[in-house]
Design a protein around this motif. Structure first.
Motif, PDB file in Angstrom:
ATOM      1  N   GLU A 115       0.596 -66.214  62.066  1.00 32.19           N
ATOM      2  CA  GLU A 115       1.642 -65.490  62.782  1.00 32.19           C
ATOM      3  C   GLU A 115       1.665 -64.015  62.405  1.00 32.19           C
ATOM      4  N   ASP A 116       2.304 -63.236  63.229  1.00 32.69           N
ATOM      5  CA  ASP A 116       2.508 -61.824  62.929  1.00 32.69           C
ATOM      6  C   ASP A 116       3.794 -61.649  62.121  1.00 32.69           C
ATOM      7  N   GLY A 117       3.940 -60.486  61.512  1.00 32.07           N
ATOM      8  CA  GLY A 117       5.169 -60.166  60.818  1.00 32.07           C
ATOM      9  C   GLY A 117       5.175 -60.632  59.368  1.00 32.07           C
ATOM     10  N   ILE A 118       6.347 -60.535  58.761  1.00 37.48           N
ATOM     11  CA  ILE A 118       6.523 -60.878  57.349  1.00 37.48           C
ATOM     12  C   ILE A 118       7.377 -62.140  57.253  1.00 37.48           C
ATOM     13  N   LEU A 119       6.910 -63.092  56.489  1.00 38.50           N
ATOM     14  CA  LEU A 119       7.646 -64.333  56.261  1.00 38.50           C
ATOM     15  C   LEU A 119       8.529 -64.145  55.029  1.00 38.50           C
ATOM     16  N   ASP A 120       9.839 -64.071  55.233  1.00 42.57           N
ATOM     17  CA  ASP A 120      10.797 -63.844  54.154  1.00 42.57           C
ATOM     18  C   ASP A 120      11.487 -65.163  53.821  1.00 42.57           C
ATOM     19  N   GLU A 121      11.156 -65.726  52.642  1.00 39.24           N
ATOM     20  CA  GLU A 121      11.731 -67.001  52.223  1.00 39.24           C
ATOM     21  C   GLU A 121      12.599 -66.836  50.966  1.00 39.24           C
ATOM     22  N   VAL A 122      13.126 -65.632  50.752  1.00 40.44           N
ATOM     23  CA  VAL A 122      13.999 -65.386  49.605  1.00 40.44           C
ATOM     24  C   VAL A 122      15.403 -65.879  49.933  1.00 40.44           C
ATOM     25  N   GLY A 123      15.836 -66.914  49.209  1.00 35.81           N
ATOM     26  CA  GLY A 123      17.165 -67.473  49.437  1.00 35.81           C
ATOM     27  C   GLY A 123      18.142 -67.048  48.362  1.00 35.81           C
ATOM     28  N   ASN A 124      19.341 -67.607  48.431  1.00 33.37           N
ATOM     29  CA  ASN A 124      20.381 -67.317  47.446  1.00 33.37           C
ATOM     30  C   ASN A 124      20.103 -68.125  46.188  1.00 33.37           C
ATOM     31  N   ILE A 125      19.571 -67.472  45.163  1.00 33.93           N
ATOM     32  CA  ILE A 125      19.169 -68.183  43.946  1.00 33.93           C
ATOM     33  C   ILE A 125      20.382 -68.748  43.216  1.00 33.93           C
ATOM     34  N   MET A 126      21.564 -68.182  43.431  1.00 29.63           N
ATOM     35  CA  MET A 126      22.755 -68.680  42.747  1.00 29.63           C
ATOM     36  C   MET A 126      23.152 -70.075  43.239  1.00 29.63           C
ATOM     37  N   GLU A 127      22.615 -70.489  44.380  1.00 29.63           N
ATOM     38  CA  GLU A 127      22.904 -71.817  44.904  1.00 29.63           C
ATOM     39  C   GLU A 127      21.887 -72.857  44.449  1.00 29.63           C
ATOM     40  N   ALA A 128      20.811 -72.404  43.780  1.00 28.81           N
ATOM     41  CA  ALA A 128      19.785 -73.343  43.322  1.00 28.81           C
ATOM     42  C   ALA A 128      20.324 -74.160  42.156  1.00 28.81           C
ATOM     43  N   ARG A 129      20.140 -75.464  42.218  1.00 34.95           N
ATOM     44  CA  ARG A 129      20.667 -76.338  41.176  1.00 34.95           C
ATOM     45  C   ARG A 129      19.607 -77.252  40.557  1.00 34.95           C
ATOM     46  N   ASP A 130      18.449 -77.374  41.162  1.00 37.34           N
ATOM     47  CA  ASP A 130      17.431 -78.303  40.678  1.00 37.34           C
ATOM     48  C   ASP A 130      16.216 -77.554  40.153  1.00 37.34           C
ATOM     49  N   PHE A 131      15.663 -78.060  39.055  1.00 31.64           N
ATOM     50  CA  PHE A 131      14.429 -77.514  38.486  1.00 31.64           C
ATOM     51  C   PHE A 131      13.287 -77.747  39.468  1.00 31.64           C
ATOM     52  N   GLU A 132      12.550 -76.691  39.780  1.00 32.79           N
ATOM     53  CA  GLU A 132      11.409 -76.815  40.694  1.00 32.79           C
ATOM     54  C   GLU A 132      10.211 -77.349  39.913  1.00 32.79           C
ATOM     55  N   ASP A 133       9.995 -78.642  40.013  1.00 34.75           N
ATOM     56  CA  ASP A 133       8.999 -79.321  39.186  1.00 34.75           C
ATOM     57  C   ASP A 133       7.657 -79.340  39.910  1.00 34.75           C
ATOM     58  N   ILE A 134       6.738 -78.492  39.446  1.00 29.11           N
ATOM     59  CA  ILE A 134       5.383 -78.457  40.007  1.00 29.11           C
ATOM     60  C   ILE A 134       4.426 -78.849  38.888  1.00 29.11           C
ATOM     61  N   PRO A 135       3.976 -80.099  38.846  1.00 30.34           N
ATOM     62  CA  PRO A 135       3.068 -80.521  37.771  1.00 30.34           C
ATOM     63  C   PRO A 135       1.776 -79.715  37.782  1.00 30.34           C
ATOM     64  N   LEU A 136       1.210 -79.506  36.603  1.00 27.26           N
ATOM     65  CA  LEU A 136      -0.065 -78.800  36.508  1.00 27.26           C
ATOM     66  C   LEU A 136      -1.169 -79.658  37.113  1.00 27.26           C
ATOM     67  N   TYR A 137      -1.872 -79.100  38.082  1.00 26.08           N
ATOM     68  CA  TYR A 137      -2.986 -79.807  38.715  1.00 26.08           C
ATOM     69  C   TYR A 137      -4.254 -79.651  37.888  1.00 26.08           C
ATOM     70  N   ASP A 138      -4.422 -78.482  37.312  1.00 24.15           N
ATOM     71  CA  ASP A 138      -5.618 -78.190  36.525  1.00 24.15           C
ATOM     72  C   ASP A 138      -5.169 -77.578  35.203  1.00 24.15           C
ATOM     73  N   MET A 139      -5.977 -77.757  34.173  1.00 12.86           N
ATOM     74  CA  MET A 139      -5.590 -77.272  32.856  1.00 12.86           C
ATOM     75  C   MET A 139      -5.850 -75.774  32.723  1.00 12.86           C
ATOM     76  N   PRO A 140      -4.912 -75.043  32.105  1.00  6.46           N
ATOM     77  CA  PRO A 140      -5.103 -73.602  31.895  1.00  6.46           C
ATOM     78  C   PRO A 140      -6.265 -73.325  30.954  1.00  6.46           C
TER      79      PRO A 140
END
Length: 434
Positions: A115-140
């Motif tokens: 698509e054209d344009g800018i995708l803005d997905e910045v939300g209100n962080i003060m409403e976030a209540r859950d830990f964003e759990d992204i398991p490591l797929y590969d080892m650092p």
């Protein structure tokens, strides 16, 4: 195969999050390339803890655009969260995320490519209540593994933008922590470092009554773990339970990072720190009594609004009394949106710079004195890197040790510490701890 390059500015938490996003791209078949190379997609995880972090973030974004002006550039992290309009104004930016929704990073960049344009997905962080759990797929690609167990902060120190960038405390569930720790140890990591934005607040948001000590116990269940280290903690959050755990398990590193921030009570009050110097000093004495040989590192902010020369002298005198092993000294950075930024009694930049030099000189003397205390001792060192025939690594109390003896990175050795060297100590290997 599309190519993606990722880079991180700022703290260890940011570093962990970038590695998690890298894993998401790998799962979807992307080739990960160095940030300096031409790529189809660039992901920049930004920092906003100081104005320098903002400036470096902008510079990196522009560098990516120069490397490939047809690439999709995605910007996330603290700077993107608090100043998304500034990010969107930079040429080439196509995705702005902030400090949540990073689990969908691949979907967002692919949508932006269509698509054209800018995708803005910045939300209100003060409403976030859950830990964003992204398991490591590969080892650092490191010797020590960082494991993020908490996000967010509700302290609202008057100088700090981070609560506005990260939102309230969000804790990872104990079973997820245990599983991830086990995966890291099975991958060969000897040491795990627990990280978080407000690590000592771990568990406050969970329905079950759990604490940082409980999270540590889950990590210590990992069979084969040799070391557990904690990231930055507030001094007032060192509980008796945590003290007992550190003292009772020799895998716990004798190293605590306890930010002081200022050595004058009036400045601590204005910073909205929840202790005074007498309370901090009592805590330090207790740590030293409970944990023999402990390294206590700290952060100091110089030139906070209203800081007088007398305040600064008080700070120098207080730090002189403390046995800090390492001090990170920063000039105060004015962050728009924080109470301190609105004050009219800002300290001149030239004065801040001069005070930073004086505090850094004291910091260097403190570090040298701490290192000298351990000369002649034999200590366990986990070696990390090798360059020009010299291998270096860390003791459990965070002394950087160098040797020109044959040593394998990722392995632990007993090393006799012999003399001061570079930013640490030179030593001779006694035996390998395999």
């Amino acid at each position: 195969m599309p190519k993606v390059a990722l880079t991180t500015l700022g703290c260890k938490v940011n570093q962990f999050e970038t590695e998690s996003m890298e894993g998401l791209f790998k799962q979807r078949g992307y080739e990960i390339v160095p940030f300096e190379e031409k790529a189809d997609f660039y992901v920049i995880n930004t920092c906003s803890v100081t104005s320098l972090g903002d400036r470096k973030s902008r510079q990196v974004i522009r560098r990516a655009q120069r490397q490939n002006d047809q690439a999709v550039i995605a910007v996330c992290g603290c700077y993107a969260q608090v100043h998304p309009e500034e990010i969107k104004a930079i040429e080439g930016v196509r995705v702005v995320l902030g400090t949540k929704e990073r689990s969908h990073i691949v979907d967002y960049v692919e949508q932006a490519a269509r698509e054209d344009g800018i995708l803005d997905e910045v939300g209100n962080i003060m409403e976030a209540r859950d830990f964003e759990d992204i398991p490591l797929y590969d080892m650092p690609q490191r010797t020590r593994a960082f494991l993020k167990i908490e996000d967010g902060c509700q302290n609202f120190c008057s100088y700090c933008i981070i609560p506005y960038a990260r939102g309230p405390v969000k804790s990872r569930h104990l079973d997820k922590i245990r599983d991830e720790a086990g995966k890291l140890v099975r991958a060969g990591f000897k040491e795990i470092v627990l990280t978080g934005i407000h690590l000592g607040a771990y568990g406050r948001d969970l329905s079950e009554e759990v604490t940082l000590a409980d999270a540590c116990r889950e990590v210590l269940k990992a069979d084969g773990l040799r070391r557990l280290r904690l990231g930055s903690l507030e001094s007032i959050e060192l509980s008796p339970d945590l003290f007992a755990l550190i003292r009772g398990d020799d895998r716990f590193c004798a190293h605590l990072h306890l930010p002081l921030q200022a050595g004058a009570d009036s400045v601590l009050h204005d910073m909205n720190r929840q202790y005074n110097t007498a309370e901090f000093a009592r805590l330090i004495r207790r740590v030293e009594e409970e944990i023999p040989g402990v390294a206590i590192s700290t952060d100091i902010i110089v030139g906070f609004p209203g800081e007088t020369e007398e305040d600064f002298q008080q700070g120098l005198a207080f730090v002189e009394q403390m046995n800090f092993s390492r001090m990170h000294v920063f000039p105060y950075s004015r962050r728009t949106g924080t109470p301190a930024a609105e004050r009219k009694d800002q300290v001149e930049e030239s004065v801040k710079k001069e005070r930073v030099h004086r505090m850094q000189a004291l910091a260097a003397r403190k570090t040298e004195a701490f290192h000298r205390m351990f000369l002649g001792r034999t200590m366990r060192v986990l070696f990390e890197t090798c360059q020009d025939g010299v291998t270096d690594g860390l003791t459990d109390n965070y002394i950087r040790v160098y040797t020109d003896d044959p040593a394998e990175c990722g392995e632990m050795y007993e090393v006799e510490l012999q003399r001061l060297f570079r930013d640490g100590v030179f030593g001779r290997i006694k035996r390998c701890m395999k």
